[in-house]
Structure formats: structure tokens, C-alpha cells
Design a protein around this motif. Structure first.
Motif, short mmCIF file in Angstrom:
data_model
loop_
_atom_site.label_atom_id
_atom_site.label_comp_id
_atom_site.label_asym_id
_atom_site.label_seq_id
_atom_site.Cartn_x
_atom_site.Cartn_y
_atom_site.Cartn_z
N SER A 1 0.82 -1.21 0.00
CA SER A 1 0.00 0.00 0.00
C SER A 1 0.85 1.26 0.00
O SER A 1 0.58 2.22 -0.72
CB SER A 1 -0.94 -0.02 1.22
OG SER A 1 -1.76 1.14 1.23
N ARG A 2 1.92 1.26 0.81
CA ARG A 2 2.80 2.44 0.85
C ARG A 2 3.53 2.62 -0.48
O ARG A 2 3.71 3.74 -0.94
CB ARG A 2 3.80 2.30 2.00
CG ARG A 2 3.17 2.44 3.38
CD ARG A 2 4.22 2.82 4.43
NE ARG A 2 5.29 1.84 4.52
CZ ARG A 2 5.26 0.77 5.32
NH1 ARG A 2 4.19 0.53 6.07
NH2 ARG A 2 6.28 -0.06 5.37
N ASN B 1 2.46 1.71 -3.43
CA ASN B 1 1.48 2.20 -4.42
C ASN B 1 1.21 3.69 -4.22
O ASN B 1 1.14 4.46 -5.19
CB ASN B 1 0.18 1.41 -4.30
CG ASN B 1 0.36 -0.06 -4.63
OD1 ASN B 1 1.38 -0.46 -5.20
ND2 ASN B 1 -0.61 -0.89 -4.25
N GLN B 2 1.08 4.08 -2.98
CA GLN B 2 0.79 5.48 -2.69
C GLN B 2 1.96 6.39 -3.06
O GLN B 2 1.78 7.43 -3.69
CB GLN B 2 0.46 5.64 -1.19
CG GLN B 2 0.12 7.06 -0.79
CD GLN B 2 -0.16 7.19 0.70
OE1 GLN B 2 0.15 6.28 1.47
NE2 GLN B 2 -0.75 8.30 1.12
N LYS B 3 3.17 5.98 -2.68
CA LYS B 3 4.34 6.82 -2.95
C LYS B 3 4.69 6.84 -4.44
O LYS B 3 5.18 7.86 -4.94
CB LYS B 3 5.52 6.35 -2.11
CG LYS B 3 5.32 6.60 -0.62
CD LYS B 3 6.56 6.25 0.19
CE LYS B 3 6.36 6.58 1.66
NZ LYS B 3 7.56 6.29 2.47
N LYS C 1 2.53 6.75 -6.83
CA LYS C 1 1.58 7.70 -7.41
C LYS C 1 2.02 9.13 -7.14
O LYS C 1 1.97 9.99 -8.03
CB LYS C 1 0.18 7.46 -6.84
CG LYS C 1 -0.89 8.36 -7.47
CD LYS C 1 -2.25 8.10 -6.89
CE LYS C 1 -3.31 8.96 -7.60
NZ LYS C 1 -2.98 10.40 -7.54
N GLN C 2 2.49 9.40 -5.91
CA GLN C 2 2.97 10.73 -5.59
C GLN C 2 4.20 11.09 -6.44
O GLN C 2 4.32 12.23 -6.92
CB GLN C 2 3.31 10.81 -4.10
CG GLN C 2 2.11 10.68 -3.18
CD GLN C 2 2.51 10.59 -1.72
OE1 GLN C 2 3.70 10.50 -1.39
NE2 GLN C 2 1.52 10.59 -0.83
N ASP D 1 9.13 11.65 2.82
CA ASP D 1 8.44 12.61 1.96
C ASP D 1 8.88 14.04 2.22
O ASP D 1 8.94 14.86 1.30
CB ASP D 1 6.94 12.49 2.14
CG ASP D 1 6.42 11.11 1.75
OD1 ASP D 1 5.22 10.90 1.83
OD2 ASP D 1 7.24 10.25 1.37
#
Length: 250
Positions: A64-65, A67-69, A71-72, A223
Motif C-alpha cells: 500500500s505504501r 502504491n501510494q508513494k 503515485k505521488q 516525503d
């Protein structure tokens, strides 16, 4: 006097041999002539590989992390360089096993169980915006890690350079034909070019492919971390060509 006579005799023999060599008929002779050409140009394209990797006891949490990062990171790349071409690739999930695996005395070794999961993904960015590349990479490195970068020529630049490469190589062929004709005591106008082989050399320079990126062993920066702009020197690319011409003298 004897020495002078010997030298004079040797000179006469060499002269006779030279005349005999020059008198060898060359009419109809087929000559194979290799030629070379080389052109250079500054690189105008970069292919950068960036990546993200996370590790967690919970495989789903790590994924999940990632995928999220990712995308960012993609959003940052698109914002900083709208003209860049992006391609995600190399998604992986690996179990992490404990380093020490004690075996019970007289017992059967148990099948090791993973203590964590390592999940990661790569993104390849192709761009001709070399002037803003350091700023783009630094912005992306707040989340992603720069894994690899290769500089080269864009397809458009390669096509333009190929025209020059052919012209330079063909000019070298004509120069060599003129030199061979002179050495044979013939005029360049006596030479007829029968064949020009551009494909028989196996030399296809300039078609570079970026090597596969190695697996990351370190986690990406946080981040909020600020990253100084990296320094890049694009360099230049040299394209060479060999051709073979068959020339027959009238």
C-alpha cells in the motif's frame, strides 16, 4: 670504383623492377575498398530510472505504501516535466527471512518463515528537457530514489546525424578510390563504382539500451526530506559507419 659500379648496377635493377611493376595491366581490375565515417553530437535525451521500496511485516501494508508513494512520485514527475514519457515497470514482492536460523539438536530443520516483506516498483522517465532535469530529479527524490540514468540521442537527433554519417563515409570512400587509382597509375575517371555495401559490416553503433536496473537495497527518503539538485553531464555520442565498395577499372 668497384663499389660505385655495384651501386649503379643495383639502381638499374631497381629501376627496371619499378618500370615492370608500373607496367602491370590493370584493365578490368576489381578492387575492394573499405571506407569509414564518424560523426559526433551532444546528447539531447536522458532515460532515468527511479524507484520506491518499502519493508513491513504486513505485506499488504508495504504494498500500500509503495502504491501510494509511486503515485505521488509520478505526479511530481508529470508536474516538473510535462513532456517526459513515463513507464512504470518492475513491480516486485520478496519475503525477508531472519539471518540466524538455529537448528534444534537432533531435530529436523523447520521451514523458515518470513519476518517481513520487501515491496518495490520502478518508473522509467525519458526526457529531452535536460536543462530542467536536475530540478525534476531532485523534486522526485523527496519520495523516489534515483536508481540509474543514461544519456543518449533522441530518435530525431539520430536521424539527422545519420544523414551526416552516410555523407562522411561516402566521401571517405571517394577519397580512398582516388588514392588507389593514383597508386595504380590510373585516373580516377577510369574507376567505375559497381557496388556499395552499407550492411555487410555488422556495425550498428548508436543503438544503446539502458541496462536493467539492479534491485534497490535501501529504502527511499522520507516525503518531507529536501534533496539538493544532482549534477549531470550529458556528454556526447559518437556514431561511426563502415561501408565496402567494389570498384572496377576500365
Amino acid at each position: 670504383m668497384t663499389v660505385m659500379k655495384t651501386v649503379a648496377a643495383a639502381a638499374l635493377v631497381l629501376g627496371a623492377q619499378a618500370v615492370q611493376a608500373q607496367s602491370i595491366p590493370t584493365t578490368g581490375t576489381l578492387v575492394i575498398v573499405p571506407a569509414n565515417g564518424e560523426v559526433r553530437a551532444p546528447n539531447d535525451q536522458a532515460v532515468a530510472t527511479l524507484a520506491i521500496e518499502e519493508q513491513d511485516k504486513d505485506k499488504a501494508a508495504a504494498a500500500s505504501r509503495v502504491n501510494q508513494k509511486m503515485k505521488q512520485g509520478l505526479d511530481i514527475l508529470k508536474k516538473e516535466d510535462p513532456q517526459a514519457r513515463l513507464k512504470t515497470q518492475g513491480y516486485y514482492t520478496y519475503p525477508v527471512y531472519p539471518e540466524d536460523r538455529p537448528v534444534p539438536m537432533g531435530g529436523t530443520p523447520k521451514r523458515p518463515q518470513p519476518v517481513a516483506w520487501r515491496v518495490g516498483q520502478y518508473v522509467e522517465m525519458t526526457t529531452t528537457s535536460l536543462g530542467t532535469l536536475p530540478k525534476t530529479v531532485a523534486a522526485a527524490q523527496k519520495i523516489l530514489t534515483l536508481n540509474n540514468i543514461q544519456f543518449g540521442l533522441s530518435p530525431e537527433a539520430t536521424r539527422k546525424l545519420d544523414d551526416q554519417r552516410i555523407a562522411v563515409t561516402y566521401r571517405n570512400l571517394n577519397e580512398r578510390i582516388a588514392s588507389i587509382a593514383s597508386a595504380m597509375g590510373r585516373k580516377t575517371s577510369d574507376a567505375v563504382l559497381e557496388t556499395v555495401d552499407f550492411e555487410g559490416t555488422g556495425n550498428y553503433a548508436g543503438r544503446e539500451m539502458a541496462p536493467a536496473a539492479p534491485m534497490m537495497m535501501m529504502r527511499a527518503a522520507k516525503d518531507t526530506a529536501e534533496v539538493a539538485e544532482p549534477s549531470f553531464e550529458p556528454g556526447e555520442t559518437t556514431l561511426d559507419m563502415r561501408l565496402v565498395g567494389k570498384v572496377r577499372f576500365k
